[in-house]
Each structure stands twice: as structure tokens, then as C-alpha cells.
Write an enzyme that holds these catalytic residues in place. Structure first.
Site, PDB file in Angstrom:
ATOM      1  N   SER A 302       2.383  17.934  78.139  1.00 28.19           N
ATOM      2  CA  SER A 302       1.444  18.849  77.523  1.00 28.19           C
ATOM      3  C   SER A 302       1.582  18.938  76.007  1.00 28.19           C
ATOM      4  O   SER A 302       1.199  18.014  75.293  1.00 28.19           O
ATOM      5  CB  SER A 302       1.617  20.221  78.183  1.00 28.19           C
ATOM      6  OG  SER A 302       0.457  20.970  78.085  1.00 28.19           O
ATOM      7  N   LYS A 327      -0.337  15.591  81.209  1.00 27.58           N
ATOM      8  CA  LYS A 327      -0.990  16.888  81.392  1.00 27.58           C
ATOM      9  C   LYS A 327      -1.923  17.117  80.210  1.00 27.58           C
ATOM     10  O   LYS A 327      -1.488  17.371  79.103  1.00 27.58           O
ATOM     11  CB  LYS A 327       0.067  17.982  81.509  1.00 27.58           C
ATOM     12  CG  LYS A 327      -0.472  19.320  81.998  1.00 27.58           C
ATOM     13  CD  LYS A 327      -0.939  20.158  80.859  1.00 27.58           C
ATOM     14  CE  LYS A 327      -1.365  21.529  81.316  1.00 27.58           C
ATOM     15  NZ  LYS A 327      -1.840  22.351  80.190  1.00 27.58           N
ATOM     16  N   GLN A 331      -4.636  25.872  78.420  1.00 23.05           N
ATOM     17  CA  GLN A 331      -4.776  27.174  79.078  1.00 23.05           C
ATOM     18  C   GLN A 331      -4.769  28.308  78.045  1.00 23.05           C
ATOM     19  O   GLN A 331      -4.268  28.150  76.941  1.00 23.05           O
ATOM     20  CB  GLN A 331      -3.617  27.421  80.061  1.00 23.05           C
ATOM     21  CG  GLN A 331      -3.690  26.614  81.338  1.00 23.05           C
ATOM     22  CD  GLN A 331      -3.481  25.138  81.113  1.00 23.05           C
ATOM     23  OE1 GLN A 331      -2.578  24.726  80.395  1.00 23.05           O
ATOM     24  NE2 GLN A 331      -4.338  24.329  81.712  1.00 23.05           N
TER      25      GLN A 331
END
Length: 483
Positions: A302, A327, A331
């Protein structure tokens, strides 16, 4: 800027329930809008339908039901319908636990997890944590905690079973790709260190900065250490992002600006409408006169992948190690919007590298693939089974890998306990002043694991880091040798 307390909450959520999250702050410029038309929520008919379902259950179910559980279950069902392991809902009690952990370090085993294919799956163990020390790895599937199955549980419930007070012991069964039998890990929960940046200078002027996650103060700490190294006339830099599960997006951008030239892209965000927005470097730092190598592995997820992609594609850094986690979504955490202390975390966008690559479920490939020795990822030995001559299983294979890594060459690592394996077990037992039986009993297994952990902890055995340092030394010496 969000308050420090809120920022820390976001990153703790990323570490414990996020699954390698890139968390965008709600007032961060490119995430001020979702890029889609506003929703009116449920219609009156839909609300009536839900109310009717709840009333029918409460009035007609064969035993008393908890109204709050029904409501929580409904919200979990809505979030679950997204089929997204990175979106989740936390009830008030669970959210409160995280709020309390903000006041200091949290306790647990220290593993970033996600719900993937309805299984609790490790994104990355946090460096220095009980999980890492025990040998839990990225992509491990957690099957049970203290003989209680995690199957069918939502992520927050599973995490609540994994966590616990410092010093408490927990047994976790793990399914690992490439092994036939579940692996048992016995861990002692501990305080999880929140220091995210460690740095030192190697001989030859090669600086090393390890970043274990991207939390609220990581950017400031990174700049402090970078400045110290530069004042020591650093000639090359290794940025170690291995097993870094992610964190706050604005922190990644702030750190990347130290290397990415003004106006160049750091990351792109693609909303569900297909609209793309870019984050470009403000060019706050002077152009670096030294080469940079970034270390990544399967636990680099991420935010780590954003950093690696930005430095590779916009700053010319070299990536070394193993394929990253993969990833590629962003969010945002929304605390207490529902008015009862609960928290909702939802995926709001894809993120793309500067060259518009979406690395989701693919990861970033290193420019140079270098693996660690096989004993770095060896599974622990089941202490309830004594390994003997002529046995053939995964536990024997683990013992062979450990023995060979310690210099007791078994000549094979396929899991068959032959005469040479027995001979090397005896040699190890003699060196450790154990009963020389040629069997791998509990004491021998524990001694093997302790010895191999020491081997792993020794920087001299870190193949990836040492390779990066050697190459940077050669690169910095090249101009002088050619003159």
C-alpha cells in the site's frame, strides 16, 4: 491538518484492521470529493422493508434477540456486500478499544491482517513484533486462536480474539502456501513498538533508513534521520520498506517530495467515475546528489508501494528485493459519523503509480530480484512430534533448512529424514550440549529455532540489504575509477 490524536487513530486502524491500508485524511485535497453524485441513502420503501424485517425477527424469533446486534449485523452486511477486504465497520466497543490504545502503545502479536476470500490473512508482521520473531509471514492464513476457529468471523471479531494483554500467551494455527499441514505458533503478546524510523551509516558512506510504517510522525522522523546522514557526507542511500504494511497517504507524499523533482508525479488517484487526479511534488528539497535504492518484499504494502513506485518512476531510484504485496486502493476512516461512537472505514479510490500502473493484486516488481536465505522464511517445528530417522514431512523439512542455515549441511531439504540428516542433528546436539540422540525432540527443536532466529537477526546474513549496500558502494566509486 487533522488533530494528532485522529491521525494516530487512523494509522493504528491501518496497522491492526486495515490490511495494508493507505489512509487518506478526509480533508486531504484530492480526497475532498468522491467524484460521484451524492446519494440520498435508503428510500422510504427500503427503510420500511428493513424495519419490517427487524420487527418480524424481534417478534417471531424463537428466543430473545439483541436489538443492537441486529443493527450492527445489518451495517456489517451492507459493508460486506462491497466484497472489499479494506472496507469495514467497527461497533462502539471495538472503536473504543482503539481510542484507548492511542494513549500509548498497543498490545498484541503485531501482525497486519485483512479478510481475503473470507479468511484472516496476514499482510505483514510488524517489524520487531512477536509475530515477526515467531516467523509469521505475509500471506499466512490464520486458522484459529487458542483452538477457537476464525472461520466465518468478521475481521474485527477475529482481531479482538488475536489481541490481548501484554505477557499473555496465545496459540495460533496458520495455513501457509506450499505446506500440507497447518503450522502452530505459540506467541507471547507484547507492547508493539510505535517507533517507525531507524537509521544508521554503513562503511563507505552508505546510509540506511528503515521505515516500518507510515504513521503521523514518520515524515518528520524520516527527515531528521535523512538530514543527519547527509551531514555525514552520505554517498548513497538505502530506504528499507520491507514488511512495511502502509499508513497515511499525506505522510508518504511528504516523504517522497524529498526525492521527487518539483512538478513530477508522486501518485495518481482514480475515482469511480474514471476521473484521475494527480499529486505532484512541490519540490521542497534540493535535488539529491547521491543514488537511492529502495528495498521491498512481499510484506511491503500500500503506502510502501506508493513510495517505491514514486521513487522508481519519478526519481530514478532502484528497487531491489522481492515482489511487493499488491494493494492499490485508498481508504478513508470516518469516526462517529453514525453518532454512537462507531467507525466506518471505506475504500474511496484506486491509486496508480506515476506511470499510471495499477498494482492491485500484482505488486511492484523490483528492478533486481534478490531473495533472502531460505531459513528466513522457514516454518517452526511442531514440538509435539519427535522427528526420527525415515520420517518424511514438513517438520523434517523445516529442521533440515534450519540445520543447513546454521552450517550443518543435511545435503537435502525435501523433508525425508535420512542418515545424513540424523548425523547433522547429532552434530548440532553435541555443539549445544544436548542429549545426542539424533532425534529432533522438543528441546532440540527449540534450540534449532533459537539459533536460527539469532542467525536471521545478524545483519551480516541480510542478503538483500548487503547486496544494496555493495552495489551503492560500487556505484559511488565508479566515477573515480574511470577518471
Amino acid at each position: 491538518m487533522v488533530k494528532k490524536r485522529t491521525a494516530i487513530l487512523l494509522v493504528i486502524l491501518a496497522m491492526i484492521i486495515g490490511g495494508g491500508a493507505v489512509l487518506a485524511l478526509t480533508n486531504y485535497p484530492i480526497f475532498a470529493s468522491s467524484g460521484a453524485s451524492a446519494s440520498t441513502g435508503l428510500s422510504q420503501d427500503e427503510m420500511n422493508k428493513l424495519n419490517t424485517a427487524v420487527k418480524l425477527i424481534e417478534d417471531g424469533y424463537y428466543k430473545e434477540v439483541d436489538h443492537e446486534k441486529l443493527v450492527t449485523g445489518a451495517i456489517n452486511g451492507i459493508v460486506g456486500a462491497l466484497d472489499d477486504p479494506y472496507s469495514s465497520y467497527m461497533a462502539a466497543e471495538q472503536a473504543s478499544e482503539f481510542n484507548e490504545s492511542i494513549e500509548g502503545s498497543f498490545t498484541g502479536i503485531g501482525a497486519e491482517v485483512e479478510l481475503k476470500n473470507e479468511q484472516v490473512t496476514v499482510v505483514s508482521p510488524i517489524k520487531g513484533s512477536p509475530a515477526e520473531k515467531a516467523g509469521i509471514q505475509a500471506k499466512d492464513v490464520l486458522l484459529s486462536v487458542d483452538d477457537e476457529s476464525l472461520a466465518g468471523l468478521d475481521l474485527q471479531t477475529a482481531v479482538s480474539k488475536i489481541r490481548g494483554p501484554k505477557g499473555s500467551k496465545v496459540t495460533i494455527m496458520v495455513k501457509r502456501e506450499g505446506t500440507t499441514d497447518p503450522i502452530k505458533f505459540e506467541l507471547t503478546r507484547d507492547d508493539i513498538k510505535l517507533e517507525t524510523v531507524n537509521a544508521h551509516m554503513e562503511d563507505g558512506g552508505i546510509g540506511v533508513i528503515e521505515v516500518t510504517q507510515f504513521s503521523a510522525n514518520t515524515g518528520d522522523r524520516f527527515k531528521e534521520e535523512l538530514t543527519k546522514l547527509e551531514k555525514q557526507k552520505m554517498k548513497g542511500l538505502v530506504i528499507d520498506l520491507r514488511s512495511n504494511p502502509g499508513g497515511l497517504l499525506n505522510v508518504v507524499v511528504d516523504m517522497a517530495e524529498e526525492f521527487v523533482p518539483k512538478g513530477s508525479i508522486i501518485v495518481q488517484e482514480e475515482q469511480r467515475s474514471g476521473t484521475r487526479q494527480t499529486v505532484r511534488s512541490s519540490g521542497v528539497a534540493a535535488e539529491k546528489a547521491y543514488p537511492v535504492t529502495v528495498l521491498i518484499n512481499g510484506g511491503s504494502a500500500s503506502a510502501s508501494e506508493i513510495m517505491a513506485g514514486a521513487l522508481k518512476e519519478s526519481a530514478g531510484a532502484k528497487l531491489l528485493g522481492e515482489n511487493s504485496f499488491g494493494k492499490g486502493t485508498v481508504q478513508t476512516s470516518i469516526p462517529d459519523r453514525l453518532g454512537d461512537g462507531t467507525l466506518l472505514k471505506i475504500t474511496i479510490a484506486k491509486w496508480l503509480t506515476p506511470d499510471a500502473e495499477w498494482i492491485h493484486e500484482k505488486g511492484i516488481k523490483p528492478d533486481e530480484k534478490i531473495s533472502q536465505p531460505d531459513y528466513f522464511t522457514v516454518a517452526p517445528i511442531d514440538k509435539e512430534q519427535t522427528l526420527k530417522y525415515n520420517m518424511n514431512n514438513d517438520n523434517v523439512k523445516s529442521a533440515q533448512i534450519m540445520l543447513s542455515g546454521l552450517g550443518y549441511d543435511t545435503k537435502r531439504k525435501d523433508g525425508y529424514f535420512d542418515a545424513e540428516t540424523k548425523k547433522q542433528v547429532q552434530a548440532f546436539q553435541k555443539a549445544k550440549k544436548l542429549t545426542v540422540s539424533g532425534f529432533v525432540d522438543e528441546k532440540t527443536a527449540l534450540a534449532l529455532e533459537a539459533a536460527i532466529l539469532e542467525q536471521i537477526a545478524d545483519p551480516a546474513n541480510d542478503t538483500q540489504l548487503n547486496k544494496a549496500i555493495r552495489e551503492l558502494k560500487q556505484e559511488t566509486l565508479a566515477p573515480a575509477s574511470n577518471s
